[in-house]
Design a protein around this motif. Sequence first.
Motif, PDB file in Angstrom:
ATOM      1  N   TYR A 384       0.837  -1.201   0.000  1.00  0.00           N
ATOM      2  CA  TYR A 384       0.000   0.000   0.000  1.00  0.00           C
ATOM      3  C   TYR A 384       0.872   1.251   0.000  1.00  0.00           C
ATOM      4  O   TYR A 384       1.872   1.339   0.713  1.00  0.00           O
ATOM      5  CB  TYR A 384      -0.923   0.019   1.219  1.00  0.00           C
ATOM      6  N   TYR A 385       0.453   2.227  -0.799  1.00  0.00           N
ATOM      7  CA  TYR A 385       1.053   3.553  -0.811  1.00  0.00           C
ATOM      8  C   TYR A 385      -0.067   4.580  -0.714  1.00  0.00           C
ATOM      9  O   TYR A 385      -1.145   4.391  -1.283  1.00  0.00           O
ATOM     10  CB  TYR A 385       1.832   3.812  -2.111  1.00  0.00           C
ATOM     11  N   GLU A 386       0.216   5.636  -0.001  1.00  0.00           N
ATOM     12  CA  GLU A 386      -0.652   6.804  -0.041  1.00  0.00           C
ATOM     13  C   GLU A 386      -0.124   7.705  -1.153  1.00  0.00           C
ATOM     14  O   GLU A 386       1.003   8.209  -1.078  1.00  0.00           O
ATOM     15  CB  GLU A 386      -0.644   7.534   1.294  1.00  0.00           C
ATOM     16  N   ARG A 387      -0.931   7.896  -2.201  1.00  0.00           N
ATOM     17  CA  ARG A 387      -0.484   8.657  -3.356  1.00  0.00           C
ATOM     18  C   ARG A 387      -1.076  10.058  -3.312  1.00  0.00           C
ATOM     19  O   ARG A 387      -2.275  10.228  -3.123  1.00  0.00           O
ATOM     20  CB  ARG A 387      -0.902   7.961  -4.652  1.00  0.00           C
ATOM     21  N   VAL A 388      -0.206  11.027  -3.505  1.00  0.00           N
ATOM     22  CA  VAL A 388      -0.604  12.425  -3.566  1.00  0.00           C
ATOM     23  C   VAL A 388      -0.192  12.965  -4.924  1.00  0.00           C
ATOM     24  O   VAL A 388       0.976  12.832  -5.320  1.00  0.00           O
ATOM     25  CB  VAL A 388       0.036  13.259  -2.439  1.00  0.00           C
ATOM     26  N   LEU A 389      -1.136  13.552  -5.656  1.00  0.00           N
ATOM     27  CA  LEU A 389      -0.873  14.103  -6.978  1.00  0.00           C
ATOM     28  C   LEU A 389      -1.124  15.605  -6.977  1.00  0.00           C
ATOM     29  O   LEU A 389      -2.043  16.088  -6.313  1.00  0.00           O
ATOM     30  CB  LEU A 389      -1.764  13.455  -8.049  1.00  0.00           C
ATOM     31  N   VAL A 390      -0.309  16.275  -7.742  1.00  0.00           N
ATOM     32  CA  VAL A 390      -0.502  17.702  -7.990  1.00  0.00           C
ATOM     33  C   VAL A 390      -0.536  17.878  -9.502  1.00  0.00           C
ATOM     34  O   VAL A 390       0.459  17.632 -10.191  1.00  0.00           O
ATOM     35  CB  VAL A 390       0.611  18.557  -7.375  1.00  0.00           C
ATOM     36  N   THR A 391      -1.678  18.276 -10.027  1.00  0.00           N
ATOM     37  CA  THR A 391      -1.841  18.409 -11.468  1.00  0.00           C
ATOM     38  C   THR A 391      -3.002  19.362 -11.735  1.00  0.00           C
ATOM     39  O   THR A 391      -3.666  19.839 -10.812  1.00  0.00           O
ATOM     40  CB  THR A 391      -2.112  17.049 -12.124  1.00  0.00           C
ATOM     41  N   GLY A 392      -3.245  19.616 -13.011  1.00  0.00           N
ATOM     42  CA  GLY A 392      -4.393  20.437 -13.377  1.00  0.00           C
ATOM     43  C   GLY A 392      -4.105  21.923 -13.267  1.00  0.00           C
ATOM     44  O   GLY A 392      -2.990  22.397 -13.464  1.00  0.00           O
ATOM     45  N   VAL A 393      -5.146  22.668 -12.931  1.00  0.00           N
ATOM     46  CA  VAL A 393      -5.103  24.131 -12.901  1.00  0.00           C
ATOM     47  C   VAL A 393      -4.996  24.606 -11.462  1.00  0.00           C
ATOM     48  O   VAL A 393      -5.648  24.072 -10.558  1.00  0.00           O
ATOM     49  CB  VAL A 393      -6.360  24.729 -13.566  1.00  0.00           C
ATOM     50  N   GLY A 394      -4.183  25.627 -11.233  1.00  0.00           N
ATOM     51  CA  GLY A 394      -4.014  26.188  -9.900  1.00  0.00           C
ATOM     52  C   GLY A 394      -5.000  27.300  -9.618  1.00  0.00           C
ATOM     53  O   GLY A 394      -6.166  27.259 -10.025  1.00  0.00           O
ATOM     54  N   ASN A 395      -4.548  28.341  -8.943  1.00  0.00           N
ATOM     55  CA  ASN A 395      -5.407  29.457  -8.551  1.00  0.00           C
ATOM     56  C   ASN A 395      -5.383  30.559  -9.605  1.00  0.00           C
ATOM     57  O   ASN A 395      -4.365  30.778 -10.280  1.00  0.00           O
ATOM     58  CB  ASN A 395      -4.940  30.039  -7.210  1.00  0.00           C
ATOM     59  N   ASP A 396      -6.512  31.245  -9.722  1.00  0.00           N
ATOM     60  CA  ASP A 396      -6.551  32.460 -10.534  1.00  0.00           C
ATOM     61  C   ASP A 396      -5.839  33.598  -9.799  1.00  0.00           C
ATOM     62  O   ASP A 396      -5.731  33.601  -8.563  1.00  0.00           O
ATOM     63  CB  ASP A 396      -7.997  32.862 -10.827  1.00  0.00           C
ATOM     64  N   VAL A 397      -5.391  34.568 -10.564  1.00  0.00           N
ATOM     65  CA  VAL A 397      -4.782  35.768  -9.983  1.00  0.00           C
ATOM     66  C   VAL A 397      -5.890  36.802  -9.787  1.00  0.00           C
ATOM     67  O   VAL A 397      -6.554  37.204 -10.754  1.00  0.00           O
ATOM     68  CB  VAL A 397      -3.669  36.320 -10.893  1.00  0.00           C
ATOM     69  N   GLN A 398      -6.092  37.213  -8.538  1.00  0.00           N
ATOM     70  CA  GLN A 398      -7.151  38.164  -8.201  1.00  0.00           C
ATOM     71  C   GLN A 398      -6.550  39.360  -7.465  1.00  0.00           C
ATOM     72  O   GLN A 398      -5.484  39.264  -6.840  1.00  0.00           O
ATOM     73  CB  GLN A 398      -8.210  37.492  -7.318  1.00  0.00           C
ATOM     74  N   ASP A 399      -7.248  40.465  -7.538  1.00  0.00           N
ATOM     75  CA  ASP A 399      -6.798  41.634  -6.797  1.00  0.00           C
ATOM     76  C   ASP A 399      -7.335  41.574  -5.373  1.00  0.00           C
ATOM     77  O   ASP A 399      -7.956  40.581  -4.961  1.00  0.00           O
ATOM     78  CB  ASP A 399      -7.223  42.913  -7.507  1.00  0.00           C
ATOM     79  N   ALA A 400      -7.124  42.649  -4.616  1.00  0.00           N
ATOM     80  CA  ALA A 400      -7.544  42.649  -3.211  1.00  0.00           C
ATOM     81  C   ALA A 400      -9.046  42.567  -3.057  1.00  0.00           C
ATOM     82  O   ALA A 400      -9.550  42.094  -2.023  1.00  0.00           O
ATOM     83  CB  ALA A 400      -7.013  43.905  -2.514  1.00  0.00           C
ATOM     84  N   ASP A 401      -9.807  42.988  -4.060  1.00  0.00           N
ATOM     85  CA  ASP A 401     -11.266  42.944  -3.995  1.00  0.00           C
ATOM     86  C   ASP A 401     -11.849  41.664  -4.580  1.00  0.00           C
ATOM     87  O   ASP A 401     -13.072  41.534  -4.684  1.00  0.00           O
ATOM     88  CB  ASP A 401     -11.855  44.143  -4.732  1.00  0.00           C
ATOM     89  N   GLY A 402     -10.993  40.717  -4.995  1.00  0.00           N
ATOM     90  CA  GLY A 402     -11.467  39.452  -5.535  1.00  0.00           C
ATOM     91  C   GLY A 402     -11.788  39.471  -7.001  1.00  0.00           C
ATOM     92  O   GLY A 402     -12.373  38.512  -7.523  1.00  0.00           O
ATOM     93  N   ARG A 403     -11.427  40.547  -7.714  1.00  0.00           N
ATOM     94  CA  ARG A 403     -11.687  40.607  -9.149  1.00  0.00           C
ATOM     95  C   ARG A 403     -10.606  39.854  -9.907  1.00  0.00           C
ATOM     96  O   ARG A 403      -9.433  39.902  -9.559  1.00  0.00           O
ATOM     97  CB  ARG A 403     -11.739  42.066  -9.599  1.00  0.00           C
ATOM     98  N   LEU A 404     -11.031  39.161 -10.971  1.00  0.00           N
ATOM     99  CA  LEU A 404     -10.113  38.324 -11.747  1.00  0.00           C
ATOM    100  C   LEU A 404      -9.160  39.196 -12.564  1.00  0.00           C
ATOM    101  O   LEU A 404      -9.589  40.113 -13.284  1.00  0.00           O
ATOM    102  CB  LEU A 404     -10.913  37.402 -12.673  1.00  0.00           C
ATOM    103  N   LEU A 405      -7.881  38.914 -12.448  1.00  0.00           N
ATOM    104  CA  LEU A 405      -6.859  39.591 -13.234  1.00  0.00           C
ATOM    105  C   LEU A 405      -6.275  38.682 -14.307  1.00  0.00           C
ATOM    106  O   LEU A 405      -6.218  39.054 -15.476  1.00  0.00           O
ATOM    107  CB  LEU A 405      -5.741  40.101 -12.318  1.00  0.00           C
TER     108      LEU A 405
END
Length: 593
Positions: A384-405
């Motif tokens: 048995y192994y515990e598998r951890v994956l990191v893939t796909g899309v990360g976070n959007d870049v937003q300003d201080a008010d939460g608007r998408l940049l």
Amino acid sequence: MSVPSQSSPARPFGFPTYHPPRRLTDDTRHLCAAPYVDQDFAHQVIAETVEDEHRAVAPSFGFDLDPVIRHCFRARRLLLARHLTIAALVVAGLCLAPLATMSFLSLGYTILGVRWSRTVTPQRLRRLGMYLAGGLIALCCLPNALLLPLTLLADTAPASTPSPRSPLTPSPQEPSPLAGLVEDLLRFAVESDLLGYAVQAQAAIGRIAPFALTAACLGLLWSFRVKAYRVISEELALDAPPSRPDLPNERIVRRVNTVAAAQYGNITVQQSEPFLGSGSRLKYGWSFALILRPADPGSDAPIAADVGPRIYQRLKDSVTAMNDPALPYGARLPNAHQMEYLVADGVRTLTDPLLEPVNCVPYSTASDEVVEAVKRQPQSGLRYYERVLVTGVGNDVQDADGRLLVRAQELGITVSAFVHVAVEGGMLYTEFVSAVLPPIQDRYQLGDTLRPERVATRALLDTLRDFPADVAASGWRAGRLAWRMALTHWRMYRSPRTERDLRIRDYGARRSVRELAADPLIVKHLQELDAAKYAKLIERAAGDAVLGFLSENGYDTAEFAQRIAQVQNFHTTVFGGQVAVASTGGIFQQHQS
């Protein structure tokens, strides 16, 4: 991606339930487009997943095998029709305009030879030399081998005697009606100058045929390429509904359904590569073995039986905390995923409980009871192994008010970390392995760059570029492709017989479809940095999980803390001609000559 269903308690092993996806992921679309660009990819996928009906499949994450296999069969049918059509036109050219056709074929063979010489290896060159030598010897010996039986028959045959003439046989002096008809036709042809007209017609055909056949070959190659490019740019577009082409027969349909259900299991059956489909190993790996002793020297508390499962749970909590909503938005890790990962040896007997008894196909899913038992008993046949994956899309870049940049960008790579914990002989063994799967090759991502209105132009340019080579190799490619397609059905026919003849055989998966389409190396420096970053983050989470468990349960942590500190705080990095060795105490640099 489909979510595997767990097996029932009465059945420790089983298969997940497959549900066709409502939308194809980016990796699935690129893998579906690959066989239209590279026919060798289609052969490899079909050979690995379909031809051996008793072989397991590598796990799939982020893509779906079912549409990929279906498009591989469709691409092979399209390519076979193209090669056969062009080969028929080449044969017609050899009959109507042999000199011009041979000249054009010589040009194509020259281009093929130049391309082949760039990719040839010494092993392939020696093999080709052996084949050519054997072919020359066979051609030299073939005439003598054919004439030898005739010579022996001529030497042993008795002398023939004239047979008496039958009364029904016309005498040689009497002309037959057929001979008279032929003589009349020849006399008419000479008197009306039909032979001259035939010679003139043949000369005219010889002048027109090269241009007509060239235009026909060019048009057919262009039309076939337009068809393939329209599939890539329209059917496999980003927002297009899932495309599932038909399969050749019901037997292949049953096998593809089995593969589609097995690809999302938590068991990986293999013989040589336990982390199949994860890519190449990273340098961030270690394994420790330490004695489980109480922190209080006077305590004699026994070792708990659930140390392994509790450490795994602690690791899950640590990874889940990386995406805790309480963290700031930019500090979260949303593209981290966890899954159970069981490794089994592919060499099995016919009565093995890991094999489905009717069709002798390895199970792909273990129940929760089996998983917990394997965690407690690490010396079993399953690891048995515990598998951890990191893939796909990360976070959007937003300003201080939460608007998408800026929208988040696809990572392009898949970073996997495998953690194994075992308590044996009063000791704790901890293993950490990390791997990175490179991105899919750029040529397979044609659907993302090719606009539908530019399909005809792009197809024409690619057709003109490969025109002589495609025409020259059409006959060979048609025969090779027809042979490979016939070989697929023959191997599926032979698979049950092989299963009955062998009591022990290898049922393990050999190759991953995702790895077949991956680049040999990561070419983008940012992706290399991302691979190192996420591997170190998961490594730190794994070390802290084990250290936290030991500390909270009264075990001595001095030895493990010292070793994990050496791993995390001491590493070597090479920049050009300099070697930088960094640790907590300082930095040492050495210049290489």
